[in-house]
Design a protein around this motif. Structure first.
Motif, PDB file in Angstrom:
ATOM      1  N   ASN A 259      12.891  27.015   6.837  1.00 26.31           N
ATOM      2  CA  ASN A 259      12.465  27.780   8.313  1.00 26.31           C
ATOM      3  C   ASN A 259      11.882  28.754   7.728  1.00 26.31           C
ATOM      4  O   ASN A 259      11.240  29.699   8.751  1.00 26.31           O
ATOM      5  N   LEU A 260      11.578  29.480   6.684  1.00 27.94           N
ATOM      6  CA  LEU A 260      10.858  30.716   6.190  1.00 27.94           C
ATOM      7  C   LEU A 260      11.447  31.939   7.052  1.00 27.94           C
ATOM      8  O   LEU A 260      10.682  32.557   7.663  1.00 27.94           O
ATOM      9  N   VAL A 261      12.883  31.792   6.982  1.00 28.63           N
ATOM     10  CA  VAL A 261      13.530  33.217   7.763  1.00 28.63           C
ATOM     11  C   VAL A 261      14.289  33.951   6.678  1.00 28.63           C
ATOM     12  O   VAL A 261      14.774  33.426   5.726  1.00 28.63           O
ATOM     13  N   PRO A 262      13.789  35.012   6.643  1.00 21.76           N
ATOM     14  CA  PRO A 262      14.317  36.292   5.575  1.00 21.76           C
ATOM     15  C   PRO A 262      15.785  36.135   5.686  1.00 21.76           C
ATOM     16  O   PRO A 262      16.408  36.004   6.830  1.00 21.76           O
ATOM     17  N   TYR A 263      16.670  36.283   4.538  1.00 23.75           N
ATOM     18  CA  TYR A 263      18.012  35.869   4.224  1.00 23.75           C
ATOM     19  C   TYR A 263      18.514  36.723   3.524  1.00 23.75           C
ATOM     20  O   TYR A 263      17.897  36.949   2.316  1.00 23.75           O
ATOM     21  N   THR A 264      19.492  37.101   3.773  1.00 25.45           N
ATOM     22  CA  THR A 264      20.353  38.151   2.765  1.00 25.45           C
ATOM     23  C   THR A 264      21.814  37.523   2.488  1.00 25.45           C
ATOM     24  O   THR A 264      22.414  37.153   3.592  1.00 25.45           O
ATOM     25  N   ALA A 265      22.004  37.727   1.354  1.00 31.19           N
ATOM     26  CA  ALA A 265      23.528  37.027   0.901  1.00 31.19           C
ATOM     27  C   ALA A 265      24.350  37.641   0.033  1.00 31.19           C
ATOM     28  O   ALA A 265      23.634  38.293  -0.973  1.00 31.19           O
ATOM     29  N   GLU A 266      25.456  38.410   0.616  1.00 31.08           N
ATOM     30  CA  GLU A 266      26.479  38.882  -0.434  1.00 31.08           C
ATOM     31  C   GLU A 266      27.178  37.744  -0.888  1.00 31.08           C
ATOM     32  O   GLU A 266      28.140  37.457  -0.096  1.00 31.08           O
ATOM     33  N   LEU A 267      27.394  37.467  -2.290  1.00 32.84           N
ATOM     34  CA  LEU A 267      28.291  36.217  -2.603  1.00 32.84           C
ATOM     35  C   LEU A 267      29.243  36.470  -3.600  1.00 32.84           C
ATOM     36  O   LEU A 267      29.881  37.514  -3.666  1.00 32.84           O
ATOM     37  N   GLY A 268      29.503  35.660  -4.314  1.00 33.06           N
ATOM     38  CA  GLY A 268      30.780  35.797  -5.280  1.00 33.06           C
ATOM     39  C   GLY A 268      30.419  36.950  -6.290  1.00 33.06           C
ATOM     40  O   GLY A 268      29.377  37.466  -6.518  1.00 33.06           O
ATOM     41  N   GLY A 269      31.746  37.318  -7.014  1.00 38.28           N
ATOM     42  CA  GLY A 269      31.521  38.089  -7.966  1.00 38.28           C
ATOM     43  C   GLY A 269      32.652  37.909  -9.288  1.00 38.28           C
ATOM     44  O   GLY A 269      33.557  37.043  -8.916  1.00 38.28           O
ATOM     45  N   LYS A 270      32.341  38.320 -10.368  1.00 41.00           N
ATOM     46  CA  LYS A 270      33.136  38.130 -11.562  1.00 41.00           C
ATOM     47  C   LYS A 270      32.954  39.522 -12.270  1.00 41.00           C
ATOM     48  O   LYS A 270      32.687  39.385 -13.455  1.00 41.00           O
ATOM     49  N   SER A 271      33.409  40.541 -11.554  1.00 42.19           N
ATOM     50  CA  SER A 271      32.926  41.943 -11.955  1.00 42.19           C
ATOM     51  C   SER A 271      33.657  42.319 -13.429  1.00 42.19           C
ATOM     52  O   SER A 271      34.837  42.089 -13.478  1.00 42.19           O
ATOM     53  N   PRO A 272      33.189  43.084 -14.452  1.00 42.14           N
ATOM     54  CA  PRO A 272      33.789  43.508 -15.419  1.00 42.14           C
ATOM     55  C   PRO A 272      34.290  44.849 -15.098  1.00 42.14           C
ATOM     56  O   PRO A 272      34.039  45.577 -14.309  1.00 42.14           O
ATOM     57  N   PHE A 273      35.761  45.149 -15.745  1.00 42.02           N
ATOM     58  CA  PHE A 273      35.994  46.441 -15.762  1.00 42.02           C
ATOM     59  C   PHE A 273      36.391  46.831 -17.221  1.00 42.02           C
ATOM     60  O   PHE A 273      37.120  46.443 -18.040  1.00 42.02           O
ATOM     61  N   ILE A 274      35.238  47.953 -17.673  1.00 39.66           N
ATOM     62  CA  ILE A 274      35.168  48.278 -18.728  1.00 39.66           C
ATOM     63  C   ILE A 274      36.012  49.451 -19.129  1.00 39.66           C
ATOM     64  O   ILE A 274      35.841  50.373 -18.324  1.00 39.66           O
ATOM     65  N   VAL A 275      36.728  49.592 -20.028  1.00 34.98           N
ATOM     66  CA  VAL A 275      37.588  50.622 -20.455  1.00 34.98           C
ATOM     67  C   VAL A 275      37.408  50.962 -21.904  1.00 34.98           C
ATOM     68  O   VAL A 275      37.665  50.320 -22.837  1.00 34.98           O
ATOM     69  N   PHE A 276      36.650  52.130 -22.154  1.00 37.59           N
ATOM     70  CA  PHE A 276      36.433  52.906 -23.508  1.00 37.59           C
ATOM     71  C   PHE A 276      37.750  53.728 -23.940  1.00 37.59           C
ATOM     72  O   PHE A 276      38.422  54.124 -23.166  1.00 37.59           O
ATOM     73  N   ALA A 277      37.681  53.746 -25.335  1.00 32.38           N
ATOM     74  CA  ALA A 277      38.864  54.355 -25.804  1.00 32.38           C
ATOM     75  C   ALA A 277      39.106  56.008 -25.256  1.00 32.38           C
ATOM     76  O   ALA A 277      39.864  56.348 -25.735  1.00 32.38           O
ATOM     77  N   ASP A 278      38.002  56.622 -24.995  1.00 28.27           N
ATOM     78  CA  ASP A 278      37.897  58.004 -24.902  1.00 28.27           C
ATOM     79  C   ASP A 278      38.296  58.448 -23.252  1.00 28.27           C
ATOM     80  O   ASP A 278      38.368  59.404 -22.638  1.00 28.27           O
ATOM     81  N   THR A 279      38.887  57.390 -22.365  1.00 26.96           N
ATOM     82  CA  THR A 279      39.037  57.566 -21.114  1.00 26.96           C
ATOM     83  C   THR A 279      40.347  57.951 -20.860  1.00 26.96           C
ATOM     84  O   THR A 279      41.313  58.035 -21.677  1.00 26.96           O
ATOM     85  N   ASP A 280      40.703  58.299 -19.618  1.00 26.14           N
ATOM     86  CA  ASP A 280      41.961  58.699 -19.137  1.00 26.14           C
ATOM     87  C   ASP A 280      42.950  57.415 -18.883  1.00 26.14           C
ATOM     88  O   ASP A 280      42.537  56.589 -18.066  1.00 26.14           O
ATOM     89  N   LEU A 281      43.578  56.947 -19.820  1.00 30.08           N
ATOM     90  CA  LEU A 281      44.241  55.710 -20.018  1.00 30.08           C
ATOM     91  C   LEU A 281      44.990  55.338 -18.817  1.00 30.08           C
ATOM     92  O   LEU A 281      44.978  54.227 -18.296  1.00 30.08           O
ATOM     93  N   ASP A 282      46.069  56.404 -18.511  1.00 28.19           N
ATOM     94  CA  ASP A 282      46.719  55.950 -17.264  1.00 28.19           C
ATOM     95  C   ASP A 282      45.927  55.880 -16.022  1.00 28.19           C
ATOM     96  O   ASP A 282      46.271  54.801 -15.369  1.00 28.19           O
ATOM     97  N   ALA A 283      44.909  56.489 -15.799  1.00 28.73           N
ATOM     98  CA  ALA A 283      44.212  56.289 -14.803  1.00 28.73           C
ATOM     99  C   ALA A 283      43.421  55.093 -14.877  1.00 28.73           C
ATOM    100  O   ALA A 283      43.504  54.328 -13.647  1.00 28.73           O
ATOM    101  N   ALA A 284      42.885  54.593 -15.739  1.00 26.69           N
ATOM    102  CA  ALA A 284      42.346  53.153 -16.036  1.00 26.69           C
ATOM    103  C   ALA A 284      43.289  52.177 -15.764  1.00 26.69           C
ATOM    104  O   ALA A 284      42.864  51.291 -15.071  1.00 26.69           O
ATOM    105  N   ALA A 285      44.505  52.257 -16.200  1.00 24.75           N
ATOM    106  CA  ALA A 285      45.356  51.321 -16.269  1.00 24.75           C
ATOM    107  C   ALA A 285      45.884  51.134 -14.699  1.00 24.75           C
ATOM    108  O   ALA A 285      46.148  49.920 -14.270  1.00 24.75           O
ATOM    109  N   ARG A 286      46.154  52.246 -14.007  1.00 27.47           N
ATOM    110  CA  ARG A 286      46.485  52.078 -12.594  1.00 27.47           C
ATOM    111  C   ARG A 286      45.446  51.660 -11.897  1.00 27.47           C
ATOM    112  O   ARG A 286      45.610  50.592 -10.769  1.00 27.47           O
ATOM    113  N   MET A 287      44.336  51.738 -12.087  1.00 27.84           N
ATOM    114  CA  MET A 287      43.097  51.195 -11.351  1.00 27.84           C
ATOM    115  C   MET A 287      42.871  49.832 -11.585  1.00 27.84           C
ATOM    116  O   MET A 287      42.572  48.938 -10.615  1.00 27.84           O
ATOM    117  N   ALA A 288      43.153  49.362 -12.812  1.00 23.16           N
ATOM    118  CA  ALA A 288      43.024  48.025 -13.045  1.00 23.16           C
ATOM    119  C   ALA A 288      44.306  47.164 -12.506  1.00 23.16           C
ATOM    120  O   ALA A 288      43.769  46.107 -11.955  1.00 23.16           O
TER     121      ALA A 288
END
Length: 497
Positions: A259-288
């Protein structure tokens, strides 16, 4: 159970539609449309409990709604942003006056935590309308001159918009999408999810009370392959905004293209949660551990834990401790942190992902079974160590309380793993280095990257996905632009003021 506690069972009966004071009919052209065909809505808290029966729309219902939206469009589109904004502000006021009722309806219909709905999401829904009312008021028409040629860019409302929302957080998402369309000067036809339509019934009542002109805001209930399909295929629709699965998004996109209709779509996700060794480990674990929020039924959840090798074992220890503090139970109980999955079909789907992963050599590090001692639709917070990165459990969206755990050795490897799926909705990075955060975030294939936090939203920022995670952006001025046709007016004399 694997360390989590079960909330004390509640003996409070689940409410009925009459007790919730719900009108479960279509809202079209400023009137309530009753239909003989209806479908049952059950509560995930107790699947045997029927909360309500809701009207089941069809192509004829959609025709009526689109006709009403088209009839209302000329007047609504000609109104000033301030005139439209007064209706949006009024609707926001009415939402805030009904916080407890909306929160309860969403809780028993979706299974979302009552506490979260009452304290955060309903207020965010009201904020959506206020925010977009203000954005529309503040937008200016850019004007410039190049070699004597003056140009003015004008935004014109596009026309009736089809708004289709998913069953996770339907009230907030309905307000988020309709706010942008209405503020831009479009009229809307909203299709609620059949698995969780009841909070949109409340929204219809509030729209009526807010005094919107008839036909500006229409709501049609029904199944996706009936009412939803008819809506996106309707020739009278000029914009389509969808949030939901990638599979459905492809089908809608194909129809929008025809139909040539503009379309916006927010679809699925498989987002990474990256934790580097220099981080606040407790904060990262709680958020994970917080990625299990809403039983993992969040499209932008960081479901792939990618942890730097030197801290991998220590991170897991902290993560297990954080997960052990979760409480599975009735979402109406304040102590509960993990609620049920939405539907038996969805529970079976989540369970199937884990079972296939194990058959393919993955190891279960945590959970991996139904929490039958809590109720019929609860699944334990689960952590899976995949056998290899190409396994289905790593590459496909589960949309449940299931995370994967992988180890990386270098920053380059972390980025490669993070970008290795077809999705690109969001990403999370935990590090104490501002330079690394910026460097990594710029290389991640994601519409949103959170650094040392998660799920923080600024309504001015664009939101949307890359690849299998969607098309276009919502949020801020981008939401208004999507619902507008942009026109360049040009002439070779001084620009009139």
């Amino acid at each position: 159970m694997t360390g989590q506690r079960a909330a004390l069972p509640t003996h409070r009966a689940l409410p009925t539609a009459e007790e919730l004071r719900l009108r479960t009919d279509h809202y079209v052209g400023g009137r309530w449309l009753v239909a003989s065909q209806r479908f049952e809505v059950r509560s995930p808290i107790k699947w045997s409990h029927v909360l309500a029966t809701v009207v089941r729309g069809d192509a004829a219902t959609v025709d009526a709604a689109v006709a009403a939206a088209r009839a209302a469009f000329p007047d609504w589109s000609r109104r000033t942003p301030d005139e439209r904004g007064k209706h949006l502000d009024r609707l926001a006021d009415l939402i805030e006056a009904e916080v407890e009722r909306i929160a309860l309806v969403e809780c028993v219909d979706v299974g979302m935590l009552y506490r979260s709905m009452r304290e955060r999401l309903v207020y965010r829904a009201a904020m959506n309308y206020r925010f977009y009312a203000q954005v529309a008021r503040q937008l200016e028409e850019p004007v410039w001159s190049t070699n004597g040629l003056w140009t003015r860019v004008v935004r014109q409302p596009a026309g009736p918009a089809a708004i289709i929302i998913p069953w996770n957080a339907p009230f907030m998402l309905a307000t988020w999408k309709t706010a942008a369309a209405l503020a831009a000067g479009c009229t809307v036809v909203l299709k609620p999810p059949e698995w969780a339509p009841l909070s949109c019934c409340v929204l219809a009542e509030l729209v009526e009370a807010a005094g919107f002109p008839p036909g500006v805001f229409n709501i049609v209930h029904g199944y996706g392959d009936e009412a939803g399909a008819a809506l996106v295929a309707h020739p009278g629709i000029r914009r389509i905004s969808f949030t939901g699965s990638t599979e459905t998004g492809r089908l809608i996109g194909a129809q929008a293209g025809r139909n040539l209709v503009p379309y916006t779509a927010e679809l699925g996700g498989k987002s990474p949660f990256i934790v580097f060794a220099d981080t606040d480990l407790d904060a990262a674990a709680r958020m994970a551990a917080n990625q299990y929020d809403d039983a993992g039924q969040i499209c932008f959840a960081g479901t792939r834990l990618l942890v730097e090798e030197p801290i991998a074992e220590l991170f897991l220890e902290r993560f297990y401790q954080a997960v052990a503090r979760h409480v599975l139970g009735d979402p109406r109980v304040p102590e509960t942190t993990i609620a049920p999955l939405i539907h038996p079909e969805h529970l079976a789907r989540v369970e199937g992902f884990v079972e296939r992963a194990v058959r393919d050599g993955a190891r279960i590090l945590l959970g991996g079974r139904r929490a039958v001692e809590v109720g019929d639709l609860w699944y334990e917070p689960t952590l899976v160590a995949p056998r290899h990165n190409e396994q289905e459990i790593v590459q496909s969206e589960v949309f449940g309380p299931v995370l994967t755990f992988q180890v990386f050795r270098t920053e380059h490897e972390a980025i490669e793993l993070a970008n290795s799926t077809a999705y690109g909705l969001a990403a999370v990075v935990y590090t104490s280095s501002a330079e690394r955060a910026d460097r990594v975030a710029r290389q991640l294939r994601a519409g949103t990257v959170w650094v040392n936090t998660w799920a923080a939203r600024d309504l001015q920022a664009p939101f949307g996905g890359i690849g299998a995670s969607g098309l276009g952006r919502e949020g801020g001025q981008w939401g208004i632009d999507f619902h507008s046709d942009l026109k360049a007016i040009q002439w070779r004399e001084e620009c009139p003021r």
